[in-house]
Design a protein around this motif. Structure first.
Motif, PDB file in Angstrom:
ATOM      1  N   PRO A   1       0.817  -1.222   0.000  1.00  0.00           N
ATOM      2  CA  PRO A   1       0.000   0.000   0.000  1.00  0.00           C
ATOM      3  C   PRO A   1       0.850   1.271   0.000  1.00  0.00           C
ATOM      4  CG  PRO A   1      -0.949  -1.589   1.503  1.00  0.00           C
ATOM      5  CD  PRO A   1       0.325  -2.187   0.997  1.00  0.00           C
ATOM      6  N   HIS A   2       0.528   2.166  -0.893  1.00  0.00           N
ATOM      7  CA  HIS A   2       1.211   3.461  -1.016  1.00  0.00           C
ATOM      8  C   HIS A   2       2.673   3.315  -1.436  1.00  0.00           C
ATOM      9  CE1 HIS A   2      -2.049   5.922   0.519  1.00  0.00           C
ATOM     10  NE2 HIS A   2      -2.275   4.960   1.398  1.00  0.00           N
TER      11      HIS A   2
ATOM     12  N   ARG B   1     -10.612  -1.180   9.482  1.00  0.00           N
ATOM     13  CA  ARG B   1      -9.255  -1.146  10.016  1.00  0.00           C
ATOM     14  C   ARG B   1      -8.249  -1.603   8.951  1.00  0.00           C
ATOM     15  NH1 ARG B   1     -11.719  -5.466  10.808  1.00  0.00           N
ATOM     16  NH2 ARG B   1     -10.853  -7.542  11.176  1.00  0.00           N
ATOM     17  N   HIS B   2      -8.642  -1.499   7.703  1.00  0.00           N
ATOM     18  CA  HIS B   2      -7.727  -1.853   6.625  1.00  0.00           C
ATOM     19  C   HIS B   2      -6.938  -0.632   6.204  1.00  0.00           C
ATOM     20  CE1 HIS B   2     -10.912  -4.864   6.614  1.00  0.00           C
ATOM     21  NE2 HIS B   2     -10.028  -5.702   6.103  1.00  0.00           N
ATOM     22  N   ARG B   3      -5.846  -0.905   5.536  1.00  0.00           N
ATOM     23  CA  ARG B   3      -4.965   0.194   5.191  1.00  0.00           C
ATOM     24  C   ARG B   3      -5.511   1.055   4.064  1.00  0.00           C
ATOM     25  NH1 ARG B   3       0.912  -2.538   5.443  1.00  0.00           N
ATOM     26  NH2 ARG B   3      -0.147  -4.211   4.358  1.00  0.00           N
ATOM     27  N   THR B   4      -6.213   0.416   3.131  1.00  0.00           N
ATOM     28  CA  THR B   4      -6.806   1.196   2.050  1.00  0.00           C
ATOM     29  C   THR B   4      -8.294   0.901   1.968  1.00  0.00           C
ATOM     30  OG1 THR B   4      -6.534  -0.480   0.343  1.00  0.00           O
ATOM     31  CG2 THR B   4      -4.654   0.950   0.749  1.00  0.00           C
TER      32      THR B   4
END
Lengths: 229, 229
Positions: A77-78, B17-20
Motif C-alpha cells: 500500500p502506497h 481497520r484496513h490500510r486502504t
DNA sequence: TGCCAGGATATTGGATCCAATCTATCACCC
DNA sequence: GGGTGATAGATTGGATCCAATATCCTGGCA
C-alpha cells in the motif's frame, strides 16, 4: 525509452483486440511476467506502464489488482507493486499444487479422451523433440498437458491447473536463463501418453505426479543452491 | 434504503481497520458473498455499492476486479458484475479441487503437527457438536480443516485450499437456506483426527478425500435435483 | 399483430485532478 | 561523526468528470 524495452516491444506487437483496455493491459502484462520479459522484483510503476501502453493510469491499476489476485504481482500500500519474486520455497509450493491438481484432472479426463486427443498429444511430444527455444518449449509442454486434461469437464480445476503450469513455466524459463539449457523429460511424457492410451488411470496418475514432482525437485535444487550461495 | 439491507448491516458493523479503502471494500464484499448475504446472481451496481460503503466508485471497481479473479463475481464488459452463480457443475468443480488439494496439504502438514494442534482440532469438533448456526458451523469446520493443514509450510497451497473451503461453505449455506438443516459429518471428522493422531498419513489422506467427496456428492445431488425440477 | 429500427436512458470504462503517504535527503543536535 | 527529525519530492490512493456502450422502450412498417 520506456521503462522496459522488452515490454515495449510486447505492447507494440500485441493486438489490442480485447473488449476493454483493462483486459488488454492485464493480458499483456501477465504474458510479460510469465515469459520473463519483466524480471522478478521489478517495480511496476503505474505512470510508466501507462505511458508504455499509451493509456491512462486507471486500466493499469485495475490490471495490477488482477495480477495481484493471481499472485503474479505483490502490492504494498502506497508503495506500489513489484513483479512477484522467485524463490525455492515458492517453487516447491507451485510444484505441490501441480502434484495435487494434475493427477485429479487427468483421472477425470481420461475416460473422455478421444483418439484424436491422444494423437495430438503425441504430435506435441514430437514437436518438443526438435525444439530449442524455451518459450516455444514451454508452450508445447503446456499444450501437451492440457490436451490430456481437456476432457475433465471441470473448468475451474482446469483453469487452476493451467495457471500453475504457467507459473511453473515461468520458473523454468528463469532456470534456463541461468543455466542455458532445459532439463528434458520426454521419456516421462512418452510413458505418460502410453498409460493414457492403455486406459490405465492409476498408472497415468502416478506417472504425471512423478513427472511433476521430478520437475519441481530439480527446480528447488537449483534455486536452493542459488539462494544458499 | 440501500440496495441490500444485509450488506448495509455488514458494512455498518465492519471495522474499516484496513490500510486502504479498496481492501476494506473487497474484504467486506467477499464476506458478504461467501456468507450468502448477497444472493447468487445479484447485480453488483458500482454506484449503489459505493453509496452503501460511503465511498466513491473507484475502490468498488478495484474490489470487484479482485473478486472476479477469485471467481466470486462475473464481469460482463459494459454490463456490470453479478455475484457468481451457484450450479451443480460448479459445486462438483469445487469439490474436485478440494479432493485434490486437501489430501496433499494434510500429507505435507502431518509430520509437523503438534499435540497442541491436534487438541485444538478436537476442541473444534466438540464445539461443532453443539452448534446450530450455519455461519458458525462453517467457520468451525473451516478452522478444523485448516488446523490440520497448518504445518504444511506451503502458503500458496494453503491459501488455495482455504479459498475453496470457503467456496464450498458458500454452497453449504445455500443448501441450508433451502433445506433448513445441515448434513453432519462429525463421525468422519473424528475418524480423520484419529488417523492424524496415529500418524497414519495414508489413512488420513484417504479419509479427508472421502470426507470431501461425500460432501461434494450430497451437494451435487441436491443441486442437480433442484436444477432438474 | 409482430418485428425491426432508432433514440433515450442508465451504467460502465477511461481520463484527469486532488489528497494522502511513503521515501529520501539534508540539516541540526547530541 | 553518527543519529534523528523535518521537509521536499515522488508515487500511489481516491474522487470527480467525460466518453463509450449496452439495454430498453417506443414508433413505424410489413
Amino acid at each position: 525509452m520506456a521503462v522496459n524495452d522488452g515490454l515495449a516491444r510486447l505492447v507494440a506487437r500485441a493486438q489490442p483486440r480485447h473488449r476493454t483496455t483493462t483486459e488488454f493491459v492485464e493480458a499483456t502484462l501477465r504474458e510479460a511476467i510469465l515469459s520473463g520479459v519483466i524480471a522478478p522484483g521489478t517495480p511496476l510503476r503505474q505512470e510508466d506502464l501507462a505511458e508504455t501502453f499509451g493509456v491512462s493510469r486507471m486500466p493499469v491499476r485495475e490490471a495490477l489488482r488482477q495480477l495481484e489476485a493471481r499472485a503474479l504481482a505483490e502490492f504494498h500500500p502506497h508503495r506500489g507493486a513489484v513483479v512477484a519474486e522467485i524463490s525455492a520455497a515458492d517453487g516447491a509450493d507451485i510444484g505441490a499444487i501441480r502434484m495435487a491438481l494434475e493427477p485429479m484432472a487427468l483421472r477425470l479426463s481420461l475416460p473422455g479422451l478421444t483418439a484424436a486427443d491422444l494423437d495430438q498429444a503425441e504430435e506435441l511430444i514430437a514437436e518438443m523433440d526438435g525444439e530449442a527455444d524455451p518459450g516455444r518449449m514451454g508452450e508445447l509442454n503446456r499444450r501437451f498437458h492440457m490436451t490430456l486434461y481437456a476432457r475433465a469437464g471441470r473448468p475451474r480445476l482446469l483453469a487452476l491447473a493451467e495457471q500453475h503450469l504457467l507459473a511453473a513455466d515461468r520458473y523454468l524459463r528463469f532456470q534456463f536463463a541461468a543455466l542455458g539449457y532445459l532439463p528434458r523429460s520426454q521419456d516421462e511424457h512418452r510413458a505418460l501418453l502410453a498409460a493414457c492410451r492403455a486406459g490405465d488411470a492409476d498408472a497415468a496418475c502416478r506417472l504425471v505426479e512423478e513427472h511433476v514432482g521430478q520437475a519441481a525437485e530439480q527446480l528447488t535444487a537449483f534455486l536452493g543452491a542459488r539462494e544458499a550461495g
